[in-house]
Enzyme design. Sequence first.
Site, PDB file in Angstrom:
ATOM      1  CB  SER A 150      -0.971  -0.027   1.182  1.00  9.22           C
ATOM      2  OG  SER A 150      -1.946   0.979   1.083  1.00  9.22           O
ATOM      3  CE  LYS A 160      -5.250  -5.539  -0.104  1.00 11.33           C
ATOM      4  NZ  LYS A 160      -5.953  -4.315   0.360  1.00 11.33           N
ATOM      5  CG  ASP A 310      -2.849  -0.740  -2.589  1.00 11.86           C
ATOM      6  OD1 ASP A 310      -2.652   0.386  -2.112  1.00 11.86           O
ATOM      7  OD2 ASP A 310      -3.592  -1.590  -2.053  1.00 11.86           O
ATOM      8  CG  ASP A 312      -5.506   0.699  -0.314  1.00 10.81           C
ATOM      9  OD1 ASP A 312      -4.669   1.612  -0.469  1.00 10.81           O
ATOM     10  OD2 ASP A 312      -5.439  -0.127   0.628  1.00 10.81           O
ATOM     11  CD  GLU A 395      -9.988   1.346   7.190  1.00 12.06           C
ATOM     12  OE1 GLU A 395     -10.117   0.253   7.736  1.00 12.06           O
ATOM     13  OE2 GLU A 395      -8.965   1.658   6.539  1.00 12.06           O
TER      14      GLU A 395
END
Length: 552
Positions: A150, A160, A310, A312, A395
């Site tokens: 990440s 992951k 990545d 995200d 988040e």
Amino acid sequence: MQNHIRAGKLASHNETINTSQLITQYYTLSPDPSNDAHSIVFGTSGHRGSSQKYSFNEAHILAISQSIVQIRTQQGITGPCYVGKDTHALSEPAFISVLEVLAANYIDVIVQKKNGYTPTPAISHAITQYNKNHHNNHTKKADGIIITSSHNPPEDGGIKYNSVYGGPASTNITRAIELTANRFLINNLKNVHRMTLDNAWKSGYIHTQDFILNYVKKLSTIINMKAIQTSGLKLGVHPLGGSSIDYWQNIAQYYQLNLNLISKKIDKTFSFMHLDYDGCIRMDCSSKLAMTGVLKSSKNFDLILVNDPDCDRHGIITPFGLIKSNRYLTIAADYLFNNRPLWRNRALSIGKTYVSSIMINRVAYNLNRQLLEVPVGFKWFAKGLFNNRLGFVGEDSAGASFLDFYCSPWSTDKDGMIMCLLAAEIIAVSDKSLQKYYDQLIKNFDISSYNRIQLPINYAQKSLISNTLFSQINMQELANDPIIRILNIVPLKDRISMDGVKIITHNGWAACRLSGTEPIYKIYCESLLHVSHREKIEREIIDTIQSIINLS
């Protein structure tokens, strides 16, 4: 806390990694199974480490891959395994190791054609779509593996496992993978099946697919792409040398957007980055210090959209600067529930983590929507998104996802691309700046002051925190306010666990937790009064932790 003297400065030559050495160490250094620092640990987002620290080496990935094979077999998963990778230096050798093991175990693997990079949300989207189309076949389900660390520093590697729900696997599954993989390490990789990469490609078990076009074409089912196109917004995109470069190029072309990539460069040293708060290179698109270089272009665009390697995570930059993550999550939640007509008559909830701003709670209440609060980690959201119970989840660390226009799951992992495009949609549809939207949204709410602090720790301190810290916090008040509740939920089987403690008063709260991905201790604080009150909360919490573990 005082930042590193070099924080915000462009990385110098001696602050960048030697990628050749790092990859050599992946193959030549062997972890010691008796050394806990060398073991496999699945945190909030898989196992992460560095080859130079004996924590992310070939043996780790072979063991994890075989463990995943064993776990998916036990779960009755017989569909394909989607495998993606980002642009970290250790991602390529780890990707090879994964393919060698999966093919040797007769697992059908689907990867991006031409050995391309694949963002985390693209893998999640692919799994989600495949399993929606095979919902009547309970065994022919797909899952996935993503090789990524990440936003972590360039020397780190990560892997992951994403479940049949598309997002990160649940704790009971990752714990089983971790235990099994460590047993393989202890037994010197006995019973780990593997073939050469050449034989793996010849085996017929590795298949290629164009994830890009499938993802890009379907964006109009989740984002009002027409509104963005007709708005004429001048968009800049900085992929931070990550896996989303080809995606953004295709998005711009397919939807005819006024969108320019500020950089298309892939540099595995990430030497173009500015140093983060601790003097490290970290591709954190929510960090103002790390984004120093990108922010210099803020006046040239209506919006600059940023992703980590990545993809995200999202960073949203306006001509006035970087939007704070919690503010954008608050805006996004309100906008989506007011601008998705088919959502209105569905009992969709909003999801947030315990350490995200209370402003999201207030928006949920204002929208008359149930709020789900969970520990940090997208695994707590994946099933709710997949089963159409959660409309929007986020988040504090700039990770979020949401359902499409038709209340169907899109990506049940964090998706930085749709969150970036949503920012453009909000401006195009509302004809307001994001700051103006936020100001109008919260005018009936009490203002809050939120901050997150990260403290570097070593392995010994991490172990001390894990074992004894929370039992030693015996505070009666916080910033002159009586403590009314302490959430100290320890990991127990079959119940939600919070890897930290949250202290709540009438006028604010503080939370402390270990990072699940780096040797960092995180402190979150929010005051419902004013900035100086929040700063007092911070000082007291930091002093308490320092007195217990002797941080300096």
